[in-house]
Design an enzyme around this catalytic site. Structure first.
Site, PDB file in Angstrom:
ATOM      1  N   GLU A 165       0.782  -1.134  -0.191  1.00 21.26           N
ATOM      2  CA  GLU A 165      -0.081   0.056   0.042  1.00 21.26           C
ATOM      3  C   GLU A 165       0.648   1.110   0.098  1.00 21.26           C
ATOM      4  OE1 GLU A 165      -2.844  -0.116   3.176  1.00 21.26           O
ATOM      5  OE2 GLU A 165      -3.962  -1.636   2.256  1.00 21.26           O
ATOM      6  N   GLU A 349      -5.673  -8.470   0.716  1.00 21.26           N
ATOM      7  CA  GLU A 349      -6.133  -8.069   2.200  1.00 21.26           C
ATOM      8  C   GLU A 349      -7.713  -7.794   1.935  1.00 21.26           C
ATOM      9  OE1 GLU A 349      -4.498  -5.019   4.312  1.00 21.26           O
ATOM     10  OE2 GLU A 349      -2.244  -5.758   3.989  1.00 21.26           O
TER      11      GLU A 349
HETATM   12  C1  BGC Z   1      -3.121  -2.514   5.868  1.00 21.69           C
HETATM   13  C2  BGC Z   1      -3.147  -3.228   7.130  1.00 21.69           C
HETATM   14  C3  BGC Z   1      -4.201  -2.568   8.071  1.00 21.69           C
HETATM   15  C4  BGC Z   1      -5.631  -2.840   7.352  1.00 21.69           C
HETATM   16  C5  BGC Z   1      -6.585  -2.431   8.189  1.00 21.69           C
HETATM   17  C6  BGC Z   1      -4.366  -1.904   5.416  1.00 21.69           C
HETATM   18  O1  BGC Z   1      -4.430  -0.552   4.965  1.00 21.69           O
HETATM   19  O2  BGC Z   1      -2.207  -3.049   4.893  1.00 21.69           O
HETATM   20  O3  BGC Z   1      -1.813  -3.015   7.975  1.00 21.69           O
HETATM   21  O4  BGC Z   1      -4.131  -3.270   9.368  1.00 21.69           O
HETATM   22  O5  BGC Z   1      -5.578  -2.161   6.252  1.00 21.69           O
HETATM   23  O6  BGC Z   1      -6.789  -1.071   8.287  1.00 21.69           O
END
Ligand code: BGC
Length: 445
Positions: A165, A349
Site C-alpha cells: 500500500e 487483504e
Molecule cells: C493495511 C493493514 C491494516 C489494514 C486495516 C491495510 O491498510 O495493509 O496493515 O491493518 O489495512 O486498516
C-alpha cells in the site's frame, strides 16, 4: 452452494511484522520508524505500541499450528527490514533472518504457501534519519535489502510483494501525518511516492534472473463513485481515482503518472526525470489488491489533496467507519483487469473490524458481522472470476487481532481473537466458517 473456485486457489490469511511480532529490538534488531512513532506520546491511541503486539516473534509455532487448524493454504506476512538489517544498509543480522527462515521452513512443511511482503510500513529508523523515502538513495537501499532477503528465503517463499500500500504510506505518512513518519507536507508526498515506485522497480529488477517464484506489488484500491451526476462531483471522483487507484499502477503498467496528479498538487508537484519511470515500468508477475470499502465522493476543495470528500452512506459500517460494500470488490477486480490487462491478481487483504463479544472460556467467539462480510466479499470475488478475472487467491485480513497502527489495539480485524493481557488465542466463528470454505474450495461460500 455456489460454483467452486479454480483448482489450486490460494486460501490465505495476512498479517504484518510490526502489527503482530512484538520484541522489536530482540536479537540484534534495529529500531524502526514505527517503533519510534508509537513511542512518541500522543501519536497512537491509548499510548499503545508494538512492543508486545501478538508476541508472534516468540509464539510463531503456535500461530502456524492455528493456521493448520484453520486449513490455510497460504500465509502472507511481512519482513521487518530493521530485524534483518539493523542500520537499514550494509550489516546483515543473521539472527533476524533466522526468525524468517524458521517460519518459512515450518510453513512449507505444513503445506502452507508463504507469501512475503518486503515492506509493510516499518522502515529502519537509521534510514529515516537519512530522509527515508525522501532520499533518492532509498531505491538502492531497498534493492540491497531485498537482495539479502531473496538470497535467504527465495524458493521457500514463493510469492513476493515488494511494497504494501504505497498510497497509504504517502497519504497517511507524508500528507496527513497520521502514520509514520508523521509528516504533513504536500511537497514531500509526491517525492516519497516516486521513490517508493523507484524502490519497487529496483527490487523487481534485482529479482529477475535469480528469482524462482513470482514477484508483484500490493496496492489498496477503492472504487470512487460520484455522489451526484454533477460535472464537479464526477471530476472529484476522477481525481480521487487517479490519486488512490492509478498513482502507482499507471507508472508500473504504462510508464506514466495519471495526468490529474500535477494539477492536484500544483506547485508541490516536482519535475521528475522522465527516465525514472523507465525503471519503474518493469513487469510484475501479479498485483495484490487490498480491498476494504468503496468511496462515494463529492467535490470538496478542503478534502486535500484530491478534492474528493467522502460522503457517508446509509447501511452497515465497520468499526473503522468504512461502508460495507461487497460489490466494490467485484468492481475493483474488474477495473484492474480492464485497465491493465490480464495480469494475475490476488486479493491480498480483505476483512473487517467489528466489536466482538468477550470470549467465554474456550468457546468460539461469535462474530456474525465478520462472517457475513467474508461470505459476501467471497461471493463478489467468485463473480469476478466468473467474468474472466484471473484471480489466484484470497487472503483475509487478518489472521489475528493485532496492532491497528494509530488505532492501537482498539480495532479487532482477526478471525482469531487475541487477549492482549494473556496472549490467549480463541477462534472466532469466522475462522470456523473460513475453514469450511477452504475445505470445499469455495463451495461453501
Ligand atoms: C493495511 C493493514 C491494516 C489494514 C486495516 C491495510 O491498510 O495493509 O496493515 O491493518 O489495512 O486498516
Amino acid at each position: 452452494m455456489g460454483e467452486p473456485f479454480p483448482p489450486g486457489f490460494l486460501w490465505g490469511a495476512a498479517t504484518a511484522a510490526y502489527q503482530i511480532e512484538g520484541s522489536p529490538l530482540a536479537d540484534g534488531a534495529g529500531e524502526s520508524n514505527w517503533h519510534r512513532f508509537a513511542h512518541t506520546p500522543g501519536l497512537v491511541k491509548g499510548g499503545d505500541t508494538g512492543d508486545v503486539a501478538c508476541d508472534h516473534y516468540r509464539r510463531w509455532k503456535d500461530d502456524v499450528a492455528l493456521m493448520r487448524e484453520i486449513g490455510l493454504k497460504a500465509y502472507r506476512f511481512s519482513i521487518s527490514w530493521s530485524r534483518v538489517m539493523p542500520e537499514g544498509v550494509r550489516l546483515v543480522n543473521e539472527r533476524g533472518l533466522d526468525f524468517y527462515r524458521r517460519l518459512v521452513d515450518t510453513l512449507d512443511a505444513a503445506g502452507i504457501v508463504p507469501m512475503a511482503t518486503l515492506f509493510h510500513w516499518d522502515l529502519p529508523a537509521a534510514l529515516e534519519n537519512r530522509g527515508g523515502w525522501l532520499n533518492r538513495d532509498s531505491a538502492n537501499w531497498f534493492a540491497d535489502y531485498a537482495g539479502v532477503v531473496f538470497e535467504a528465503l527465495d524458493g521457500g517463499v514463493r510469492l513476493w510483494a515488494t511494497l504494501n500500500e504505497p498510497w497509504v504510506i504517502t497519504d497517511g505518512g507524508y500528507y496527513h501525518g497520521i502514520l509514520a513518519p508523521g509528516h504533513r507536507n504536500a511537497f514531500e508526498t509526491p517525492i516519497a511516492a516516486h521513490n517508493l515506485l523507484r524502490a519497487h522497480g529496483a527490487a523487481v529488477s534485482s529479482y529477475r534472473g535469480h528469482g524462482r517464484g513470482a514477484i508483484g506489488i500490493v496496492v489498496n484500491l477503492a472504487p470512487k463513485h460520484p455522489a451526484t451526476d454533477s460535472d464537479e462531483d464526477r471530476a472529484a471522483a476522477r481525481r480521487g481515482d487517479a490519486y488512490m487507484n492509478r498513482q502507482f499502477l499507471d507508472p508500473i503498467f504504462r510508464g506514466r503518472y495519471p495526468s490529474e496528479l500535477p494539477g492536484m498538487y500544483g506547485e508541490a508537484w516536482p519535475a521528475f526525470p522522465d527516465s525514472d519511470l523507465d525503471a519503474v515500468r518493469v513487469s510484475v508477475d501479479f498485483v495484490g489488491v487490498n480491498y476494504y470499502t468503496r468511496n462515494v465522493v463529492r467535490h470538496d476543495a478542503k478534502a486535500r489533496p484530491d478534492g474528493a470528500g467522502v460522503v457517508r452512506q446509509q447501511g452497515l459500517h465497520t468499526e473503522m467507519g468504512w461502508e460495507v460494500h461487497p460489490d466494490g470488490l467485484y468492481e475493483t477486480l474488474c477495473m484492474v483487469r480492464d485497465r491493465y490487462g490480464a495480469v494475475p491478481l490476488y486479493v491480498t487483504e480483505n476483512g473487517a473490524a467489528f466489536a466482538d463479544p468477550e470470549p467465554t472460556g474456550d468457546e468460539i467467539v461469535e462474530d456474525p458481522l465478520r462472517v457475513a462480510y467474508l461470505r459476501d466479499h467471497l461471493a463478489a470475488a467468485r463473480r469476478a472470476i466468473a467474468s474472466g478475472v484471473d484471480l489466484r487467491g484470497y487472503f483475509v485480513w487478518s489472521l489475528l487481532d493485532n496492532f491497528e497502527w494509530a488505532h492501537g489495539y482498539s480495532k479487532r480485524f482477526g478471525i482469531v481473537r487475541v487477549d492482549f493481557a494473556t496472549q490467549k488465542r480463541t477462534l472466532k466463528r469466522s475462522a470456523a466458517v473460513y475453514r469450511e470454505i477452504i475445505e470445499s474450495n469455495g463451495g461453501a461460500v
